[in-house]
Scaffold this motif. Structure first.
Motif, PDB file in Angstrom:
ATOM      1  N   ASP A  10      82.051  47.544 -26.464  1.00 46.53           N
ATOM      2  CA  ASP A  10      81.311  48.737 -26.072  1.00 46.53           C
ATOM      3  C   ASP A  10      80.028  48.336 -25.358  1.00 46.53           C
ATOM      4  OD1 ASP A  10      80.793  51.449 -25.819  1.00 46.53           O
ATOM      5  OD2 ASP A  10      80.233  51.761 -27.899  1.00 46.53           O
ATOM      6  N   VAL A  11      79.494  49.268 -24.591  1.00 47.80           N
ATOM      7  CA  VAL A  11      78.193  49.114 -23.940  1.00 47.80           C
ATOM      8  C   VAL A  11      77.366  50.323 -24.325  1.00 47.80           C
ATOM      9  CG1 VAL A  11      76.946  48.968 -21.747  1.00 47.80           C
ATOM     10  CG2 VAL A  11      79.184  47.872 -21.984  1.00 47.80           C
ATOM     11  N   GLU A  12      76.155  50.076 -24.757  1.00 46.77           N
ATOM     12  CA  GLU A  12      75.244  51.160 -25.119  1.00 46.77           C
ATOM     13  C   GLU A  12      73.957  51.013 -24.323  1.00 46.77           C
ATOM     14  OE1 GLU A  12      76.361  51.495 -29.879  1.00 46.77           O
ATOM     15  OE2 GLU A  12      74.492  50.551 -29.280  1.00 46.77           O
ATOM     16  N   TYR A  13      73.456  52.130 -23.825  1.00 45.24           N
ATOM     17  CA  TYR A  13      72.132  52.160 -23.212  1.00 45.24           C
ATOM     18  C   TYR A  13      71.390  53.264 -23.948  1.00 45.24           C
ATOM     19  CZ  TYR A  13      68.382  52.363 -19.802  1.00 45.24           C
ATOM     20  OH  TYR A  13      67.146  52.346 -19.199  1.00 45.24           O
ATOM     21  N   VAL A  14      70.480  52.885 -24.825  1.00 39.86           N
ATOM     22  CA  VAL A  14      69.835  53.840 -25.716  1.00 39.86           C
ATOM     23  C   VAL A  14      68.324  53.649 -25.717  1.00 39.86           C
ATOM     24  CG1 VAL A  14      71.839  54.053 -27.247  1.00 39.86           C
ATOM     25  CG2 VAL A  14      70.123  52.309 -27.706  1.00 39.86           C
ATOM     26  N   LYS A  15      67.647  54.685 -26.154  1.00 42.56           N
ATOM     27  CA  LYS A  15      66.202  54.630 -26.342  1.00 42.56           C
ATOM     28  C   LYS A  15      65.922  54.764 -27.828  1.00 42.56           C
ATOM     29  CE  LYS A  15      61.897  56.574 -24.624  1.00 42.56           C
ATOM     30  NZ  LYS A  15      61.311  57.590 -23.732  1.00 42.56           N
ATOM     31  N   GLU A  16      65.246  53.773 -28.376  1.00 40.71           N
ATOM     32  CA  GLU A  16      64.902  53.770 -29.797  1.00 40.71           C
ATOM     33  C   GLU A  16      63.423  53.451 -29.945  1.00 40.71           C
ATOM     34  OE1 GLU A  16      67.504  50.898 -31.553  1.00 40.71           O
ATOM     35  OE2 GLU A  16      69.287  52.126 -31.250  1.00 40.71           O
ATOM     36  N   ALA A  17      62.708  54.318 -30.620  1.00 37.30           N
ATOM     37  CA  ALA A  17      61.273  54.131 -30.866  1.00 37.30           C
ATOM     38  C   ALA A  17      60.519  53.817 -29.577  1.00 37.30           C
ATOM     39  CB  ALA A  17      61.037  53.051 -31.910  1.00 37.30           C
ATOM     40  N   THR A  51      71.376  41.729 -10.135  1.00 31.32           N
ATOM     41  CA  THR A  51      71.940  43.017  -9.704  1.00 31.32           C
ATOM     42  C   THR A  51      71.049  44.195 -10.064  1.00 31.32           C
ATOM     43  OG1 THR A  51      73.232  43.234 -11.743  1.00 31.32           O
ATOM     44  CG2 THR A  51      74.305  42.181  -9.851  1.00 31.32           C
ATOM     45  N   ASP A  52      70.213  44.029 -11.080  1.00 32.55           N
ATOM     46  CA  ASP A  52      69.268  45.063 -11.523  1.00 32.55           C
ATOM     47  C   ASP A  52      69.941  46.442 -11.649  1.00 32.55           C
ATOM     48  OD1 ASP A  52      66.798  45.880 -12.429  1.00 32.55           O
ATOM     49  OD2 ASP A  52      66.026  46.318 -10.429  1.00 32.55           O
ATOM     50  N   PRO A  53      70.969  46.556 -12.550  1.00 28.74           N
ATOM     51  CA  PRO A  53      71.725  47.801 -12.644  1.00 28.74           C
ATOM     52  C   PRO A  53      70.958  48.959 -13.287  1.00 28.74           C
ATOM     53  CG  PRO A  53      72.401  46.315 -14.380  1.00 28.74           C
ATOM     54  CD  PRO A  53      71.433  45.558 -13.509  1.00 28.74           C
ATOM     55  N   VAL A  54      69.865  48.647 -13.971  1.00 26.10           N
ATOM     56  CA  VAL A  54      69.085  49.684 -14.640  1.00 26.10           C
ATOM     57  C   VAL A  54      67.659  49.628 -14.082  1.00 26.10           C
ATOM     58  CG1 VAL A  54      68.271  50.552 -16.864  1.00 26.10           C
ATOM     59  CG2 VAL A  54      70.490  49.410 -16.725  1.00 26.10           C
ATOM     60  N   PRO A  55      67.208  50.709 -13.455  1.00 25.05           N
ATOM     61  CA  PRO A  55      65.895  50.667 -12.799  1.00 25.05           C
ATOM     62  C   PRO A  55      64.703  50.581 -13.772  1.00 25.05           C
ATOM     63  CG  PRO A  55      66.833  52.873 -12.664  1.00 25.05           C
ATOM     64  CD  PRO A  55      67.880  51.988 -13.278  1.00 25.05           C
ATOM     65  N   GLU A  56      64.899  51.008 -14.987  1.00 24.29           N
ATOM     66  CA  GLU A  56      63.809  51.012 -15.962  1.00 24.29           C
ATOM     67  C   GLU A  56      63.759  49.683 -16.711  1.00 24.29           C
ATOM     68  OE1 GLU A  56      64.399  55.697 -17.048  1.00 24.29           O
ATOM     69  OE2 GLU A  56      65.737  54.176 -17.851  1.00 24.29           O
ATOM     70  N   SER A  57      62.648  49.445 -17.351  1.00 21.44           N
ATOM     71  CA  SER A  57      62.499  48.267 -18.199  1.00 21.44           C
ATOM     72  C   SER A  57      63.324  48.468 -19.471  1.00 21.44           C
ATOM     73  CB  SER A  57      61.020  48.106 -18.550  1.00 21.44           C
ATOM     74  OG  SER A  57      60.840  47.078 -19.465  1.00 21.44           O
ATOM     75  N   TYR A  58      63.989  47.390 -19.922  1.00 25.26           N
ATOM     76  CA  TYR A  58      64.823  47.492 -21.116  1.00 25.26           C
ATOM     77  C   TYR A  58      64.932  46.130 -21.792  1.00 25.26           C
ATOM     78  CZ  TYR A  58      68.441  45.459 -18.129  1.00 25.26           C
ATOM     79  OH  TYR A  58      69.144  44.648 -17.286  1.00 25.26           O
ATOM     80  N   VAL A  59      65.374  46.155 -23.035  1.00 22.71           N
ATOM     81  CA  VAL A  59      65.661  44.942 -23.790  1.00 22.71           C
ATOM     82  C   VAL A  59      67.175  44.750 -23.752  1.00 22.71           C
ATOM     83  CG1 VAL A  59      65.578  43.858 -26.070  1.00 22.71           C
ATOM     84  CG2 VAL A  59      63.664  45.281 -25.295  1.00 22.71           C
ATOM     85  N   PHE A  60      67.613  43.553 -23.397  1.00 25.69           N
ATOM     86  CA  PHE A  60      69.032  43.238 -23.324  1.00 25.69           C
ATOM     87  C   PHE A  60      69.459  42.560 -24.619  1.00 25.69           C
ATOM     88  CE2 PHE A  60      72.362  40.105 -21.784  1.00 25.69           C
ATOM     89  CZ  PHE A  60      73.384  41.034 -21.756  1.00 25.69           C
ATOM     90  N   GLU A  61      70.516  43.090 -25.244  1.00 26.26           N
ATOM     91  CA  GLU A  61      71.024  42.522 -26.493  1.00 26.26           C
ATOM     92  C   GLU A  61      72.538  42.372 -26.418  1.00 26.26           C
ATOM     93  OE1 GLU A  61      67.907  44.473 -29.705  1.00 26.26           O
ATOM     94  OE2 GLU A  61      69.913  45.329 -29.538  1.00 26.26           O
ATOM     95  N   VAL A  62      73.037  41.306 -27.011  1.00 31.57           N
ATOM     96  CA  VAL A  62      74.474  41.109 -27.179  1.00 31.57           C
ATOM     97  C   VAL A  62      74.712  40.967 -28.677  1.00 31.57           C
ATOM     98  CG1 VAL A  62      76.459  39.634 -26.716  1.00 31.57           C
ATOM     99  CG2 VAL A  62      74.707  39.954 -24.947  1.00 31.57           C
ATOM    100  N   GLY A  63      75.639  41.760 -29.202  1.00 30.68           N
ATOM    101  CA  GLY A  63      75.910  41.706 -30.635  1.00 30.68           C
ATOM    102  C   GLY A  63      77.382  41.922 -30.930  1.00 30.68           C
ATOM    103  N   SER A  64      77.728  41.712 -32.172  1.00 35.11           N
ATOM    104  CA  SER A  64      79.094  41.923 -32.641  1.00 35.11           C
ATOM    105  C   SER A  64      79.369  43.413 -32.791  1.00 35.11           C
ATOM    106  CB  SER A  64      79.272  41.234 -33.991  1.00 35.11           C
ATOM    107  OG  SER A  64      80.486  41.639 -34.591  1.00 35.11           O
ATOM    108  N   ALA A  65      80.601  43.803 -32.513  1.00 34.99           N
ATOM    109  CA  ALA A  65      81.008  45.192 -32.740  1.00 34.99           C
ATOM    110  C   ALA A  65      80.927  45.524 -34.233  1.00 34.99           C
ATOM    111  CB  ALA A  65      82.413  45.431 -32.218  1.00 34.99           C
ATOM    112  N   GLY A  66      81.063  44.505 -35.092  1.00 33.82           N
ATOM    113  CA  GLY A  66      80.878  44.676 -36.528  1.00 33.82           C
ATOM    114  C   GLY A  66      82.116  45.147 -37.267  1.00 33.82           C
ATOM    115  N   ILE A  67      82.095  44.927 -38.571  1.00 38.64           N
ATOM    116  CA  ILE A  67      83.237  45.335 -39.386  1.00 38.64           C
ATOM    117  C   ILE A  67      83.269  46.846 -39.593  1.00 38.64           C
ATOM    118  CG2 ILE A  67      83.469  43.128 -40.565  1.00 38.64           C
ATOM    119  CD1 ILE A  67      82.071  44.364 -42.977  1.00 38.64           C
ATOM    120  N   ASP A  68      82.147  47.509 -39.309  1.00 39.42           N
ATOM    121  CA  ASP A  68      82.098  48.968 -39.429  1.00 39.42           C
ATOM    122  C   ASP A  68      81.974  49.615 -38.051  1.00 39.42           C
ATOM    123  OD1 ASP A  68      79.520  48.150 -38.865  1.00 39.42           O
ATOM    124  OD2 ASP A  68      78.586  49.532 -40.277  1.00 39.42           O
TER     125      ASP A  68
END
Length: 136
Positions: A10-17, A51-68
């Motif tokens: 999955d790919v998520e682009y979210v705003k948190e805090a 490629t700069d696919p997102v014009p705004e500043s963001y934090v890039f993270e790679v993580g496991s999909a997880g057991i849940d």
């Protein structure tokens, strides 16, 4: 992803805090570890910078999909038929917004689970989220 022995879940682009996150959730036979996440992050980071696919500043993270992991696509549901899932609803049905049971079927957006000997059907419009249910 394939070169590293992983698949994109999955790919998520979210705003948190107040901070925006671009998250890639990955999967791998036998499970994902921190080294997998690190290798993929290092390989993709320069590509994203170029490629700069997102014009705004963001934090890039790679993580496991997880057991849940959340099930979103029909193929996700098909892959996990017979697994324990947690269905979260927008509005309560019979006094409950959360149902846990075995994923029996997924038909045209309807999630069907078996719980305590009964089949429960949840239309996509009722369902806020379906995740694998992990008891640790």
């Amino acid at each position: 992803m394939e070169e590293e022995g992983c698949t994109l879940w999955d790919v998520e682009y979210v705003k948190e805090a107040g901070t925006r996150y671009l998250r890639l959730l990955i999967d791998k036979e036998g499970g994902v570890d921190i080294e997998d996440c690190e290798r993929i992050s290092r390989r993709l980071d320069p590509i994203l910078d170029e490629t700069d696919p997102v014009p705004e500043s963001y934090v890039f993270e790679v993580g496991s999909a997880g057991i849940d992991r959340e099930l979103k696509r029909p193929s996700d549901f098909q892959a996990f038929l017979g697994s324990e899932v947690e269905v979260r609803l927008y509005q309560p049905i019979n006094g409950s917004k959360v149902y846990i049971g075995t994923l029996a079927a997924y038909e045209n957006g309807t999630t069907i689970i078996e719980s305590k000997g009964k089949l429960h059907r949840f239309d996509k419009s009722q369902t806020a989220q379906v995740r694998l249910y992990a008891t640790i």
